[in-house]
Write a protein that holds these residues in place. Sequence first.
Motif, PDB file in Angstrom:
ATOM      1  N   ARG A  34      68.447  -9.854  41.343  1.00 58.56           N
ATOM      2  CA  ARG A  34      68.852  -9.121  42.532  1.00 58.56           C
ATOM      3  C   ARG A  34      67.716  -8.215  43.001  1.00 58.56           C
ATOM      4  NH1 ARG A  34      71.635  -4.600  42.262  1.00 58.56           N
ATOM      5  NH2 ARG A  34      72.276  -5.027  40.132  1.00 58.56           N
ATOM      6  N   SER A  63      70.706  -9.039  37.161  1.00 64.53           N
ATOM      7  CA  SER A  63      70.348  -7.810  37.863  1.00 64.53           C
ATOM      8  C   SER A  63      68.895  -7.844  38.326  1.00 64.53           C
ATOM      9  CB  SER A  63      70.523  -6.602  36.955  1.00 64.53           C
ATOM     10  OG  SER A  63      71.871  -6.309  36.807  1.00 64.53           O
ATOM     11  N   GLY A  98      69.381   0.666  40.985  1.00 61.27           N
ATOM     12  CA  GLY A  98      70.391  -0.377  40.963  1.00 61.27           C
ATOM     13  C   GLY A  98      70.548  -1.041  39.603  1.00 61.27           C
ATOM     14  N   LEU A  99      69.642  -0.788  38.663  1.00 60.32           N
ATOM     15  CA  LEU A  99      69.878  -1.283  37.303  1.00 60.32           C
ATOM     16  C   LEU A  99      70.797  -0.292  36.588  1.00 60.32           C
ATOM     17  CD1 LEU A  99      66.505  -2.654  35.882  1.00 60.32           C
ATOM     18  CD2 LEU A  99      68.222  -3.797  37.243  1.00 60.32           C
ATOM     19  N   THR A 100      71.532  -0.800  35.604  1.00 56.40           N
ATOM     20  CA  THR A 100      72.425   0.105  34.890  1.00 56.40           C
ATOM     21  C   THR A 100      71.661   0.757  33.733  1.00 56.40           C
ATOM     22  OG1 THR A 100      73.188  -1.541  33.319  1.00 56.40           O
ATOM     23  CG2 THR A 100      74.337  -1.438  35.407  1.00 56.40           C
ATOM     24  N   LYS A 101      72.262   1.824  33.210  1.00 56.30           N
ATOM     25  CA  LYS A 101      71.638   2.498  32.065  1.00 56.30           C
ATOM     26  C   LYS A 101      71.411   1.514  30.933  1.00 56.30           C
ATOM     27  CE  LYS A 101      73.172   7.229  32.605  1.00 56.30           C
ATOM     28  NZ  LYS A 101      74.484   7.688  33.007  1.00 56.30           N
ATOM     29  N   LYS A 102      72.432   0.726  30.681  1.00 58.87           N
ATOM     30  CA  LYS A 102      72.334  -0.232  29.585  1.00 58.87           C
ATOM     31  C   LYS A 102      71.158  -1.169  29.802  1.00 58.87           C
ATOM     32  CE  LYS A 102      74.970  -4.157  27.988  1.00 58.87           C
ATOM     33  NZ  LYS A 102      75.653  -4.965  28.962  1.00 58.87           N
ATOM     34  N   GLU A 103      70.994  -1.630  31.024  1.00 55.97           N
ATOM     35  CA  GLU A 103      69.906  -2.581  31.280  1.00 55.97           C
ATOM     36  C   GLU A 103      68.537  -1.934  31.083  1.00 55.97           C
ATOM     37  OE1 GLU A 103      72.581  -5.269  34.337  1.00 55.97           O
ATOM     38  OE2 GLU A 103      71.332  -3.653  35.123  1.00 55.97           O
ATOM     39  N   LEU A 104      68.424  -0.685  31.503  1.00 53.85           N
ATOM     40  CA  LEU A 104      67.143   0.003  31.312  1.00 53.85           C
ATOM     41  C   LEU A 104      66.849   0.219  29.827  1.00 53.85           C
ATOM     42  CD1 LEU A 104      67.418   2.543  34.244  1.00 53.85           C
ATOM     43  CD2 LEU A 104      65.829   0.649  34.072  1.00 53.85           C
ATOM     44  N   ILE A 105      67.900   0.479  29.063  1.00 55.25           N
ATOM     45  CA  ILE A 105      67.705   0.648  27.620  1.00 55.25           C
ATOM     46  C   ILE A 105      67.326  -0.688  26.980  1.00 55.25           C
ATOM     47  CG2 ILE A 105      68.888   1.207  25.460  1.00 55.25           C
ATOM     48  CD1 ILE A 105      70.534   3.268  27.059  1.00 55.25           C
ATOM     49  N   THR A 118      63.686   0.494  39.241  1.00 57.74           N
ATOM     50  CA  THR A 118      64.820   0.911  38.416  1.00 57.74           C
ATOM     51  C   THR A 118      66.107   1.010  39.232  1.00 57.74           C
ATOM     52  OG1 THR A 118      64.462   3.258  38.854  1.00 57.74           O
ATOM     53  CG2 THR A 118      63.371   2.329  36.927  1.00 57.74           C
TER      54      THR A 118
END
Lengths: 288, 416
Positions: free
Chosen positions: B113, B110, B11-18, B9
Amino acid sequence: MAVEFWNIPDGLIKVFYAFAGLTVIIFVLGFWGKIRIWSKGMDADQELKGMGPAGLVWLSIIKFFSSDCIFAKRVFPRSVIRGLMLMGIMWGFTILFLGTAGRSLNYYIVQFLEGGIWLLFSLILDTAGFLLLVGIGFGLYRKYIGKPERMVKNAQDGILLGLLFLVVISGFLVEGIRIAVLNPPAADWSPVGFVCGTMIKALAGTEALKSLYVVVWAIHFLFAFSFIAYIPFSKYEHIFAAQISNYLFQEKWKKKEIPRDWVFQEEIAQRRQARQNAAHPQPENKTT
Amino acid sequence: MTEKPFDFTEGLTKKELIELDACTRCNECLAWCPVQDVTDDPNISPPARIHAYKGYIEQTHTLKGRLFSSKKVSTAELKNFKDSLWKCALCGTCGEVCTVGIDTKKLWWSVRRKIAASEVGCPEVLEKGPLQNYHKLRSPFPFELAHKYKIWFPDDVEMADKAEIGYYEGCGCAWDSPQMAEGAVRLLDAAGPFTMLDPDKSWCCGFPQAAGSGEWSIMAELANHMVKAFSDKGIKRLAVSCPMCLDIMKYLWPYFYGDELPFEAMATVELLADLVEEGKLEFSKPVEETVTYHDPCAMARPFMGKPILEPPRKLLNAVPGMRLINMERHGKLSRCCGGSAGERAVNPDISANIARKLFMEAKQTGADTVLTNCPVCYLNLATRTHTTPHPVVEEWRAYEDALKINDITQYLAALL
Ligand code: HEM
Ligand code: SF4
Ligand code: SF4
C-alpha cells in the motif's frame, strides 16, 4: 574483592570509563531512535493500544523473559540444533550481562559476592560464557561452513558475529591469564578459565603474561563496548523487537483488530452515520 | 517551498514497525518461500525486503540517516524494491515459519500500500487491469456484472429470493473457474434454499485492488454496498467460494464497514461440512479413488480467524470409498500455487513455475486427482504450462500426465 582492575595502569582505566560512557550514550541514542519510530505507528493491535515510548520499552523488557524467547519456542519446530544455539546465545549473553552488572554493584555499592556465593557466581558466569561461545561458534559455522541452501549475504552480520565471538574468547583469556599468574585457590570454580589458565601457564612466564594481560583486557573491553554500541544499528536490535513480534504472533489467529486511526476514518464514520439515520429516521425538526 | 518528503512510516501499524526490527536474517523463510524455490534469488527474499524497507525508514527518520545519507530514497532503488515486492505471491508461508513470529502477510500488504502510494506506484498491469476495471464496472474483470452468472449458473438449480443461507462466488470463480461456482450452488441447492445477490449488485470483494494494486480507498464504499446488499437478502450464513474474498471480508470489511458484519461469512466448504453434520447433505455415490487436497494459502494462512483445514477433509471423508492422502506440505505449511495477489499477471513465469512445483508435489503422493478450493489455485494448476519452465522445475515434465485437477465442490457435486 576488587579483581576487575587488577594489573591495569591508571591511564587505561580512564580510557575504559570514557569508552563505557560513550557506549552508553550511543546505545541509548540508537535505542531511543528505534522506540520513537515504533511509537509513530498506528494503533491496530489491542495489545499495543495507546502505548507510547515508555510502554513499548516496558513491554520489550518484560516480554524478553517470556517463554517464547527464553525457550526459543519458535525456533525449535524448525530446527532443534538452532533452537539450542539460540538458547545458548541468549542465556549466555543475558547471564553475562546481568553478571557484569552484579559485579559492578558488588564493587561500587554493596558487597554481596563473598564466600560460597562468590564461588557459585563464578561457576555460573563461566558456564554462561561457555554456552555463549558454543552458540556463537555454531552461528559462525552456519554462516560460513554448513550454510543453508539460500542465504541473504550481509557483511555487517558476519563482522558483528565475529566481534561477539572475539569478546567471549578474549574474556576467557583475560580470566585465564589472571588465574595463571595469581593461582587463586578456588580457580576450579571457573572451569573454562581454569583450563585456559593451565594452558597459558605452560606458554609464558609471569612478566610476559602480565603485559599480555593488559593488551587482551583492552581488546576485550573495546570489542565488548563496540558490540553493545552497535546493537541498535544492526540486526541485533531484534533483542528489543523479537519478543514483541513473538508475543503478538500468538494472538494472531484469535484476535480482531481495533479500528485504525487514519485517513479513511472520516469516510467510514460518515457512512456509518448515514446508515444509522436510514435505519432510525429522526423525526423532522419542528421549529417552535 | 520544499516538497514534503515521502513518509515511509505513515500508515504502518506499531506492530509492523516493530516487526521490521525483529528480523534476525535467520534465513529460515528462504527455504519455504515458493518464489525462492523457482528463482533462487535471495535478493527478493523476505529478510532482504525487510532490511531494505527498514533502511528507507532509517534514512528518512533517524539521526544517523540524516547525518550519513541523502534525504530521499532514490527512484531506482524504489523501483527495485517494488519489483521484489510484487514478485511475492502473498502466500504467508514466510510468516508461518518465521522464527520470531513476524506476521509477514499483513506486513507485505501494508508495504505494498505504501509503495503503491509512492512515486513509483503499483505495477502497470494491475493499475490498468483490476483497478481501472473496478472503477468502471465494480469488477476486476473487463466484463459487465450483469453477465456474471450467465456462463455457469445451472438451469436446473433454483435460487430463492431471500434465504438465511447465502452464496457469494467471487469474481475469480465467476469468470476464471466457473466450474467451481457451479459445483457450489449444486451442493447448496441439494441442501435447501439459498439466495444470491442480483448479479449487478454482486461487486468485487476488493481483494485484487487492495492486495494486488495496494489501493484501499475503494474499500469503504465497497464494504458498505456489499454488506447492505447481503443483509437485504436476509442472509445469516454466507458461503463464500473464493478464499481470498472470504479473507478480506473477515479482515477489512468490518473495519471499513464500521461495525461487525451482520451475517457470518464462512467458506463454502465450512458451510457444507456443517450441512453434512446437520444431516442435510449426503453423498451417496461411492468412489474408488485416491485424492489429495491442496490447502489454498488464504485458508491455510488467513489474515484473520482460524485456518480452514478440517472442513474440506471432513467433506471428503464423508464420501464412501474415497481415500484421502496428504501432500508432504499440507495444512498450515501447504505449498503456494503461485497465482495470487497479482503474481499471475505481473510475473507469469514465476507464477507458472510455482504451479508446476505444486503439481509435482501433488503427483508424488500417488493420488489420481488433486483437489483444491480456490479459483486461482485451480486456474493456475490447470494452466501451469503456459510459460517457459525455469530450469529448477525441469523435472515437472516427468509428472505431466495422469493427475487430474479439480475443485472440491465441483467434484462433490458429481457425487450427489
Ligand atoms: C528477545 C529474545 C530473543 C529472541 C526471540 C531472539 C531470536 C533469535 C533468532 C530466532 C535467531 C535466529 C536463530 C537461527 O539462526 O536459527 C537469533 C539469532 C541470534 N541472536 Fe537472538 N534472540 C533474542 C535475544 C538475543 C540476545 C539477548 C542476544 C545477545 C547478543 C542475541 C544474539 C543473537 C545472535 C548472536 C544470533 C546469531 C546471529 C547470526 O547467526 O548471525 N539474541 N535470535
Ligand atoms: S508471502 Fe509467500 S511468496 Fe511472499 S515472500 Fe513470503 S513465502 Fe515468499
Ligand atoms: S524467518 Fe523471519 S526472522 Fe528469519 S529471515 Fe525470515 S523474516 Fe527474518
